[in-house]
Motif scaffolding. Structure first.
Motif, mmCIF file in Angstrom:
data_model
loop_
_atom_site.group_PDB
_atom_site.id
_atom_site.type_symbol
_atom_site.label_atom_id
_atom_site.label_comp_id
_atom_site.label_asym_id
_atom_site.label_seq_id
_atom_site.Cartn_x
_atom_site.Cartn_y
_atom_site.Cartn_z
ATOM 1 N N THR A 31 28.149 49.583 32.457
ATOM 2 C CA THR A 31 28.599 50.294 31.255
ATOM 3 C C THR A 31 27.710 51.494 30.984
ATOM 4 O O THR A 31 28.207 52.578 30.652
ATOM 5 C CB THR A 31 28.633 49.341 30.046
ATOM 6 O OG1 THR A 31 29.513 48.254 30.351
ATOM 7 C CG2 THR A 31 29.116 50.054 28.798
ATOM 8 N N LEU A 32 26.405 51.346 31.131
ATOM 9 C CA LEU A 32 25.491 52.480 30.949
ATOM 10 C C LEU A 32 25.773 53.588 31.959
ATOM 11 O O LEU A 32 25.766 54.775 31.608
ATOM 12 C CB LEU A 32 24.031 52.026 31.055
ATOM 13 C CG LEU A 32 23.482 51.280 29.842
ATOM 14 C CD1 LEU A 32 22.136 50.648 30.168
ATOM 15 C CD2 LEU A 32 23.355 52.211 28.653
ATOM 16 N N ARG A 33 26.043 53.214 33.218
ATOM 17 C CA ARG A 33 26.382 54.227 34.225
ATOM 18 C C ARG A 33 27.684 54.935 33.857
ATOM 19 O O ARG A 33 27.808 56.155 34.026
ATOM 20 C CB ARG A 33 26.489 53.580 35.614
ATOM 21 C CG ARG A 33 25.143 53.200 36.211
ATOM 22 C CD ARG A 33 25.241 52.843 37.688
ATOM 23 N NE ARG A 33 26.163 51.759 37.968
ATOM 24 C CZ ARG A 33 25.839 50.455 37.962
ATOM 25 N NH1 ARG A 33 24.597 50.086 37.692
ATOM 26 N NH2 ARG A 33 26.740 49.552 38.241
ATOM 27 N N THR A 34 28.635 54.198 33.318
ATOM 28 C CA THR A 34 29.908 54.791 32.904
ATOM 29 C C THR A 34 29.714 55.704 31.702
ATOM 30 O O THR A 34 30.332 56.770 31.610
ATOM 31 C CB THR A 34 30.938 53.684 32.587
ATOM 32 O OG1 THR A 34 31.050 52.817 33.725
ATOM 33 C CG2 THR A 34 32.293 54.263 32.272
ATOM 34 N N VAL A 35 28.835 55.324 30.771
ATOM 35 C CA VAL A 35 28.512 56.178 29.619
ATOM 36 C C VAL A 35 27.898 57.488 30.105
ATOM 37 O O VAL A 35 28.278 58.576 29.637
ATOM 38 C CB VAL A 35 27.559 55.449 28.637
ATOM 39 C CG1 VAL A 35 26.921 56.421 27.657
ATOM 40 C CG2 VAL A 35 28.306 54.352 27.888
ATOM 41 N N ILE A 36 26.974 57.414 31.054
ATOM 42 C CA ILE A 36 26.333 58.619 31.595
ATOM 43 C C ILE A 36 27.381 59.528 32.239
ATOM 44 O O ILE A 36 27.420 60.735 31.974
ATOM 45 C CB ILE A 36 25.221 58.247 32.602
ATOM 46 C CG1 ILE A 36 24.050 57.599 31.868
ATOM 47 C CG2 ILE A 36 24.769 59.473 33.403
ATOM 48 C CD1 ILE A 36 23.018 56.954 32.782
ATOM 49 N N ALA A 37 28.245 58.952 33.052
ATOM 50 C CA ALA A 37 29.285 59.752 33.714
ATOM 51 C C ALA A 37 30.236 60.374 32.694
ATOM 52 O O ALA A 37 30.635 61.528 32.844
ATOM 53 C CB ALA A 37 30.060 58.868 34.698
ATOM 54 N N THR A 38 30.561 59.632 31.653
ATOM 55 C CA THR A 38 31.465 60.144 30.614
ATOM 56 C C THR A 38 30.828 61.317 29.883
ATOM 57 O O THR A 38 31.482 62.344 29.653
ATOM 58 C CB THR A 38 31.837 59.027 29.619
ATOM 59 O OG1 THR A 38 32.484 57.975 30.346
ATOM 60 C CG2 THR A 38 32.760 59.537 28.527
ATOM 61 N N LEU A 39 29.568 61.173 29.506
ATOM 62 C CA LEU A 39 28.875 62.271 28.839
ATOM 63 C C LEU A 39 28.859 63.520 29.735
ATOM 64 O O LEU A 39 29.124 64.632 29.271
ATOM 65 C CB LEU A 39 27.444 61.873 28.462
ATOM 66 C CG LEU A 39 27.294 60.940 27.274
ATOM 67 C CD1 LEU A 39 25.840 60.477 27.131
ATOM 68 C CD2 LEU A 39 27.770 61.602 25.986
ATOM 69 N N GLN A 40 28.578 63.326 31.016
ATOM 70 C CA GLN A 40 28.555 64.460 31.938
ATOM 71 C C GLN A 40 29.937 65.082 32.079
ATOM 72 O O GLN A 40 30.065 66.309 32.109
ATOM 73 C CB GLN A 40 28.006 64.029 33.297
ATOM 74 C CG GLN A 40 26.526 63.709 33.241
ATOM 75 C CD GLN A 40 25.999 63.112 34.527
ATOM 76 O OE1 GLN A 40 26.723 62.472 35.290
ATOM 77 N NE2 GLN A 40 24.706 63.306 34.787
ATOM 78 N N ASP A 41 30.974 64.262 32.127
ATOM 79 C CA ASP A 41 32.341 64.778 32.215
ATOM 80 C C ASP A 41 32.711 65.602 30.984
ATOM 81 O O ASP A 41 33.510 66.536 31.068
ATOM 82 C CB ASP A 41 33.355 63.635 32.368
ATOM 83 C CG ASP A 41 33.299 62.983 33.745
ATOM 84 O OD1 ASP A 41 32.675 63.566 34.665
ATOM 85 O OD2 ASP A 41 33.882 61.887 33.893
ATOM 86 N N LEU A 42 32.132 65.259 29.842
ATOM 87 C CA LEU A 42 32.401 65.980 28.597
ATOM 88 C C LEU A 42 31.500 67.203 28.418
ATOM 89 O O LEU A 42 31.547 67.866 27.381
ATOM 90 C CB LEU A 42 32.241 65.035 27.397
ATOM 91 C CG LEU A 42 33.293 63.929 27.291
ATOM 92 C CD1 LEU A 42 32.924 62.947 26.180
ATOM 93 C CD2 LEU A 42 34.677 64.511 27.051
#
Length: 141
Positions: free
Chosen positions: A54-65
């Motif tokens: 979940t933390l890795r997905t949060v990081i990727a989401t922030l970067q995508d945004l």
């Protein structure tokens, strides 16, 4: 006569203190109601217990945004990122267990060092995160 004036002043002071106390109670109740509402905007529960994924997905989401990840701490379950696009929007995300089958993701945003209470940035983040969590669960790259 002085005794009557002194009594009147004490009575007036007591009445004004009571009015202030009543007003402050209303302010506290209004603040706690808005704090609860803000917390509901800032939080989402996900049906997973894999905090690292979940933390890795949060990081990727922030970067995508468009955020630059400033800090990530797996031990604390937090990620912070800043988006510089003519302004400074900073988001700090925490991931915590909720019960035995869920994780609670909470986002706190501030804009130019002021807390963001507008639901739109949170809605955008969680919409993107929900899609990313779904794709991660389906093992889609």
């Amino acid at each position: 006569m002085k005794k009557i004036i002194a009594t009147a002043l004490v009575l007036a002071a007591a009445l004004s203190a009571t009015a202030c106390q009543d007003d402050s109670r209303k302010q506290v109740l209004a603040t706690s109601a808005s704090a609860v509402q803000l917390r509901s905007i800032q939080s989402r529960a996900f049906d997973t217990t894999d905090q690292q994924k979940t933390l890795r997905t949060v990081i990727a989401t922030l970067q995508d945004l468009g955020f630059v990840v400033d800090n990530a701490n797996a031990m604390l379950g937090t990620v912070s990122g800043t988006k510089l696009d003519g302004y400074a929007l900073r988001m700090t995300i925490s991931v915590r267990p909720r019960g035995t089958t869920q994780l609670l993701v909470r986002a706190n945003a501030d804009y130019n060092s002021q807390a963001v209470e507008d639901p739109l940035p949170y809605q955008r983040f969680f919409a993107a995160l929900e899609k990313a969590m779904f794709l991660t669960a389906q093992q889609v790259d």
